[in-house]
Design a protein around this motif. Structure first.
Motif, PDB file in Angstrom:
ATOM      1  N   GLU A 192       0.820  -1.210   0.000  1.00 40.50           N
ATOM      2  CA  GLU A 192       0.000   0.000   0.000  1.00 40.50           C
ATOM      3  C   GLU A 192       0.853   1.259   0.000  1.00 40.50           C
ATOM      4  OE1 GLU A 192      -3.195   0.224  -0.534  1.00 40.50           O
ATOM      5  OE2 GLU A 192      -3.191  -1.958  -0.731  1.00 40.50           O
ATOM      6  N   ARG A 193       2.026   1.201   0.627  1.00 40.67           N
ATOM      7  CA  ARG A 193       2.908   2.373   0.633  1.00 40.67           C
ATOM      8  C   ARG A 193       3.469   2.635  -0.764  1.00 40.67           C
ATOM      9  NH1 ARG A 193       8.160   3.919   0.724  1.00 40.67           N
ATOM     10  NH2 ARG A 193       8.919   1.774   0.522  1.00 40.67           N
ATOM     11  N   GLN A 194       3.942   1.562  -1.408  1.00 41.10           N
ATOM     12  CA  GLN A 194       4.600   1.742  -2.690  1.00 41.10           C
ATOM     13  C   GLN A 194       3.624   1.819  -3.863  1.00 41.10           C
ATOM     14  OE1 GLN A 194       8.091  -0.407  -3.871  1.00 41.10           O
ATOM     15  NE2 GLN A 194       8.642  -0.962  -1.774  1.00 41.10           N
ATOM     16  N   ARG A 195       2.515   1.093  -3.756  1.00 36.92           N
ATOM     17  CA  ARG A 195       1.608   0.987  -4.900  1.00 36.92           C
ATOM     18  C   ARG A 195       0.158   1.195  -4.451  1.00 36.92           C
ATOM     19  NH1 ARG A 195       4.065  -3.566  -8.880  1.00 36.92           N
ATOM     20  NH2 ARG A 195       2.180  -2.944  -9.974  1.00 36.92           N
ATOM     21  N   PRO A 196      -0.155   2.419  -4.047  1.00 42.39           N
ATOM     22  CA  PRO A 196      -1.506   2.677  -3.524  1.00 42.39           C
ATOM     23  C   PRO A 196      -2.596   2.689  -4.585  1.00 42.39           C
ATOM     24  CG  PRO A 196      -0.272   4.722  -3.672  1.00 42.39           C
ATOM     25  CD  PRO A 196       0.696   3.628  -4.021  1.00 42.39           C
ATOM     26  N   GLY A 197      -2.227   2.656  -5.852  1.00 44.57           N
ATOM     27  CA  GLY A 197      -3.239   2.654  -6.913  1.00 44.57           C
ATOM     28  C   GLY A 197      -3.633   4.062  -7.320  1.00 44.57           C
ATOM     29  N   GLY A 198      -4.633   4.116  -8.205  1.00 48.41           N
ATOM     30  CA  GLY A 198      -5.094   5.403  -8.721  1.00 48.41           C
ATOM     31  C   GLY A 198      -5.990   6.136  -7.754  1.00 48.41           C
ATOM     32  N   LEU A 199      -6.460   7.275  -8.191  1.00 48.44           N
ATOM     33  CA  LEU A 199      -7.270   8.144  -7.346  1.00 48.44           C
ATOM     34  C   LEU A 199      -8.541   7.450  -6.878  1.00 48.44           C
ATOM     35  CD1 LEU A 199      -7.718  10.935  -6.096  1.00 48.44           C
ATOM     36  CD2 LEU A 199      -8.798  11.641  -8.248  1.00 48.44           C
ATOM     37  N   VAL A 200      -9.200   6.700  -7.757  1.00 53.13           N
ATOM     38  CA  VAL A 200     -10.459   6.035  -7.398  1.00 53.13           C
ATOM     39  C   VAL A 200     -10.219   4.998  -6.312  1.00 53.13           C
ATOM     40  CG1 VAL A 200     -12.306   4.548  -8.237  1.00 53.13           C
ATOM     41  CG2 VAL A 200     -11.529   6.468  -9.634  1.00 53.13           C
ATOM     42  N   ARG A 201      -9.160   4.205  -6.485  1.00 51.59           N
ATOM     43  CA  ARG A 201      -8.877   3.179  -5.475  1.00 51.59           C
ATOM     44  C   ARG A 201      -8.520   3.813  -4.136  1.00 51.59           C
ATOM     45  NH1 ARG A 201      -4.723   0.229  -3.122  1.00 51.59           N
ATOM     46  NH2 ARG A 201      -5.223  -1.997  -2.762  1.00 51.59           N
ATOM     47  N   ARG A 202      -7.698   4.849  -4.152  1.00 50.08           N
ATOM     48  CA  ARG A 202      -7.314   5.498  -2.896  1.00 50.08           C
ATOM     49  C   ARG A 202      -8.518   6.120  -2.202  1.00 50.08           C
ATOM     50  NH1 ARG A 202      -3.094   7.536  -6.136  1.00 50.08           N
ATOM     51  NH2 ARG A 202      -3.900   9.670  -5.956  1.00 50.08           N
ATOM     52  N   PHE A 217     -11.600   5.110  -2.525  1.00 52.29           N
ATOM     53  CA  PHE A 217     -12.450   4.019  -2.049  1.00 52.29           C
ATOM     54  C   PHE A 217     -11.927   3.447  -0.726  1.00 52.29           C
ATOM     55  CE2 PHE A 217     -14.186  -0.363  -2.320  1.00 52.29           C
ATOM     56  CZ  PHE A 217     -15.520  -0.038  -2.441  1.00 52.29           C
ATOM     57  N   ARG A 218     -10.606   3.272  -0.638  1.00 51.40           N
ATOM     58  CA  ARG A 218     -10.017   2.757   0.603  1.00 51.40           C
ATOM     59  C   ARG A 218     -10.193   3.762   1.739  1.00 51.40           C
ATOM     60  NH1 ARG A 218      -6.497  -1.401   0.884  1.00 51.40           N
ATOM     61  NH2 ARG A 218      -5.191  -0.321   2.408  1.00 51.40           N
ATOM     62  N   TRP A 219     -10.018   5.069   1.430  1.00 49.19           N
ATOM     63  CA  TRP A 219     -10.219   6.072   2.483  1.00 49.19           C
ATOM     64  C   TRP A 219     -11.660   6.056   2.972  1.00 49.19           C
ATOM     65  CZ3 TRP A 219     -13.601  10.231   2.290  1.00 49.19           C
ATOM     66  CH2 TRP A 219     -13.551  11.084   3.397  1.00 49.19           C
ATOM     67  N   ALA A 220     -12.612   5.933   2.042  1.00 55.81           N
ATOM     68  CA  ALA A 220     -14.024   5.938   2.430  1.00 55.81           C
ATOM     69  C   ALA A 220     -14.345   4.762   3.338  1.00 55.81           C
ATOM     70  CB  ALA A 220     -14.912   5.908   1.191  1.00 55.81           C
ATOM     71  N   ASN A 221     -13.751   3.599   3.063  1.00 58.85           N
ATOM     72  CA  ASN A 221     -14.059   2.413   3.860  1.00 58.85           C
ATOM     73  C   ASN A 221     -13.212   2.332   5.127  1.00 58.85           C
ATOM     74  OD1 ASN A 221     -16.046   0.453   2.350  1.00 58.85           O
ATOM     75  ND2 ASN A 221     -14.787   1.385   0.770  1.00 58.85           N
ATOM     76  N   PHE A 222     -11.881   2.352   4.976  1.00 55.03           N
ATOM     77  CA  PHE A 222     -10.996   2.183   6.128  1.00 55.03           C
ATOM     78  C   PHE A 222     -10.958   3.409   7.031  1.00 55.03           C
ATOM     79  CE2 PHE A 222      -8.491  -1.038   3.482  1.00 55.03           C
ATOM     80  CZ  PHE A 222      -9.102  -2.106   4.119  1.00 55.03           C
ATOM     81  N   GLY A 223     -11.054   4.590   6.447  1.00 49.48           N
ATOM     82  CA  GLY A 223     -10.955   5.808   7.241  1.00 49.48           C
ATOM     83  C   GLY A 223     -12.288   6.347   7.699  1.00 49.48           C
ATOM     84  N   LEU A 224     -13.190   6.583   6.757  1.00 50.01           N
ATOM     85  CA  LEU A 224     -14.445   7.252   7.084  1.00 50.01           C
ATOM     86  C   LEU A 224     -15.436   6.312   7.771  1.00 50.01           C
ATOM     87  CD1 LEU A 224     -15.939   9.939   6.810  1.00 50.01           C
ATOM     88  CD2 LEU A 224     -16.814   9.149   4.606  1.00 50.01           C
ATOM     89  N   LEU A 225     -15.734   5.168   7.148  1.00 52.00           N
ATOM     90  CA  LEU A 225     -16.762   4.280   7.694  1.00 52.00           C
ATOM     91  C   LEU A 225     -16.286   3.545   8.942  1.00 52.00           C
ATOM     92  CD1 LEU A 225     -18.309   2.783   4.426  1.00 52.00           C
ATOM     93  CD2 LEU A 225     -19.229   4.590   5.874  1.00 52.00           C
ATOM     94  N   GLY A 281     -14.236  -2.177 -11.344  1.00 50.39           N
ATOM     95  CA  GLY A 281     -13.391  -2.938 -10.430  1.00 50.39           C
ATOM     96  C   GLY A 281     -14.115  -4.077  -9.744  1.00 50.39           C
ATOM     97  N   THR A 282     -13.899  -4.178  -8.431  1.00 51.91           N
ATOM     98  CA  THR A 282     -14.502  -5.254  -7.644  1.00 51.91           C
ATOM     99  C   THR A 282     -15.849  -4.843  -7.036  1.00 51.91           C
ATOM    100  OG1 THR A 282     -13.273  -4.569  -5.672  1.00 51.91           O
ATOM    101  CG2 THR A 282     -12.254  -6.240  -7.061  1.00 51.91           C
ATOM    102  N   LEU A 283     -16.395  -3.695  -7.440  1.00 49.60           N
ATOM    103  CA  LEU A 283     -17.665  -3.243  -6.867  1.00 49.60           C
ATOM    104  C   LEU A 283     -18.809  -4.236  -7.082  1.00 49.60           C
ATOM    105  CD1 LEU A 283     -17.728   0.611  -7.488  1.00 49.60           C
ATOM    106  CD2 LEU A 283     -17.448  -0.604  -5.343  1.00 49.60           C
ATOM    107  N   PRO A 284     -18.886  -4.931  -8.238  1.00 48.81           N
ATOM    108  CA  PRO A 284     -19.938  -5.947  -8.357  1.00 48.81           C
ATOM    109  C   PRO A 284     -19.847  -7.016  -7.274  1.00 48.81           C
ATOM    110  CG  PRO A 284     -19.055  -5.426 -10.521  1.00 48.81           C
ATOM    111  CD  PRO A 284     -18.179  -4.731  -9.516  1.00 48.81           C
ATOM    112  N   ALA A 285     -18.624  -7.412  -6.921  1.00 46.71           N
ATOM    113  CA  ALA A 285     -18.446  -8.401  -5.852  1.00 46.71           C
ATOM    114  C   ALA A 285     -18.891  -7.822  -4.517  1.00 46.71           C
ATOM    115  CB  ALA A 285     -16.984  -8.845  -5.773  1.00 46.71           C
TER     116      ALA A 285
END
Length: 439
Positions: A108-118, A120-128, A165-169
């Protein structure tokens, strides 16, 4: 297979570390291969780099700077379930769970992904997960989405298939959310019934409180029936387990500190947890915060007080008259109970005390079902393979229900049984005990 690159690499000076987290445990591995037969991904794929031994080699090579985080190395490391079955059979005591969490944090430090992925992770891990009130609002929105018929319309129309992405899952795994009354928090104190044994605190959790509030209430009732005052601090939140498993190390540390702060003032004999991943993570707070001078000793004391519900109740015979529960069941061991906390017999001891309950063995009962925190969302293909394997074993037993003790396992196995057209129910261990007490 990962290859050496010219990318900047970690320094080899000093102890081996990734993302600032020690991975010195890689040097305990003697490459004996006993872990291979217990690793679900190796069993399915048969490739060395998808085994614990292979991943340890990758982690060691990354920490020593001999390879970089290529697409290949990221894929092999990300495919790990962190089920820790390898730890159970490892003769050298390799702390594999800590190693893979460090590796995923480095990814996650080296390869956090694009803006959408980052985002999405902030919304789930940080906000929710970081804000219970925001999570409650989101739950109310999802409840409307389901109860209004909008979810059924979206699924019938096929709109869900065009999600990125994985949103359908993620959408497919949305559990049915209970009404607001069933999502209400536990009372701060549930008094003991009969002769008082002591005082225990209870983690109500984040997703657990929203989706499985009924299990929390059943847990409080069963503990009270067994003589315990049950304290449920209203200011508690997420313990940080999902963040740690997902490589979000900094927030996992913050959530651990906040959890310790909340429960330290409860003056209890134990902190009881009815979700396996949370319990295993909280028992590791001492190691997680070992380098924090303000929390190291407090974390060790707190971790020593954490008890899985089954081990806490199995310490003494169940109290009171138990009603018959005439049912044939089998038991699935959640990974972070049987491998993470080394608890195997306690759940079975409790079920054996329930009149009328008939237990049948489940083949590969301690193999991962594919849920593994958020694994079924990030690695849906492998998760499905493991789920189908688990469902075949469950249906082969002829049981009316499969009993387990983790919300992720319940959701995952429920989905698999439903897709297979099976009528087998999935029940939390505490549901069986609660029925025996007449609830």
């Amino acid at each position: 297979m990962a290859h050496a690159t010219s990318d900047p690499r970690p320094s080899t000076a000093g102890p081996l570390a990734l993302h600032g987290l020690s991975v010195e445990g890689v040097n305990q591995c003697v490459h004996c291969g006993l872990c291979l037969a217990s690793c679900p991904t190796f069993s399915e794929l048969g490739t060395e780099m998808d085994s614990p031994r292979g991943r340890i080699f990758l982690i060691k090579s990354l920490a020593e700077g001999r390879i970089g985080l290529t697409d290949s190395s990221v894929e092999h490391l990300s495919l790990c379930l962190d089920c820790r079955a390898c730890e159970t059979v490892c003769p050298a005591g390799v702390p594999y769970g800590r190693l893979i969490e460090a590796a995923k944090a480095e990814i996650e430090r080296q390869r956090p992904g694009g803006l959408v992925r980052r985002a999405f992770r902030w919304a789930n891990f940080g906000l929710l997960l970081g804000h219970p009130r925001v999570l409650a609002v989101a739950a109310a929105g999802l409840r409307f989405y389901q109860a209004s018929g909008l979810q059924a319309l979206v699924r019938r129309s096929g709109l869900v298939r065009v999600l990125p992405g994985t949103l359908p899952a993620w959408e497919a795994l949305l559990p049915p959310l209970p009404a607001a009354s069933d999502r209400a928090p536990l009372p701060p104190l549930t008094p003991a019934e009969g002769e008082r044994r002591g005082r225990a605190a209870m983690l109500t959790g984040c997703v657990q409180a929203i989706v499985f509030g009924a299990h929390n209430r059943a847990t409080a009732r069963v503990l009270a029936k067994n003589g315990w005052d049950v304290v449920a601090p209203p200011e508690q939140g997420c313990c940080g387990a999902l963040n740690a498993h997902g490589g979000d190390h900094a927030r996992a540390l913050d959530m651990a500190r906040r959890t310790i702060d909340v429960f330290e003032g409860t003056r209890v004999e134990a902190v009881v947890v009815n979700t396996s991943g949370c319990g295993a993570h909280m028992k590791a707070y001492g190691m997680l915060l070992a380098d924090d001078p303000a929390y190291a000793e407090r974390a060790r004391r707190f971790a020593a007080s954490v008890r899985d519900l089954s081990e806490f109740l199995a310490a003494a015979p169940l109290r009171g008259a138990l009603r018959s529960v005439p049912m044939t069941v089998t038991y699935h061991d959640p990974c972070h109970v049987v491998h993470g906390q080394k608890i195997r017999s306690a759940p079975r001891q409790l079920l054996a005390q329930v009149p009328g309950l008939r237990m049948v063995d489940l083949p590969e009962s301690d193999w991962c079902c594919g849920s593994a925190g958020i694994y079924d969302l990030t690695q849906p293909e492998m998760a499905k393979r493991l789920l189908h394997r688990k469902v075949r074993h469950v249906t082969s037993t002829g049981a009316e229900a499969v009993v387990t003790a983790n919300p992720g396992c319940i959701l995952q196995i429920q989905q698999g049984l439903g897709e297979a057209g099976s009528t087998v129910k999935v029940l939390h261990l505490v549901e069986i005990l609660d029925r025996a007490y007449g609830a």
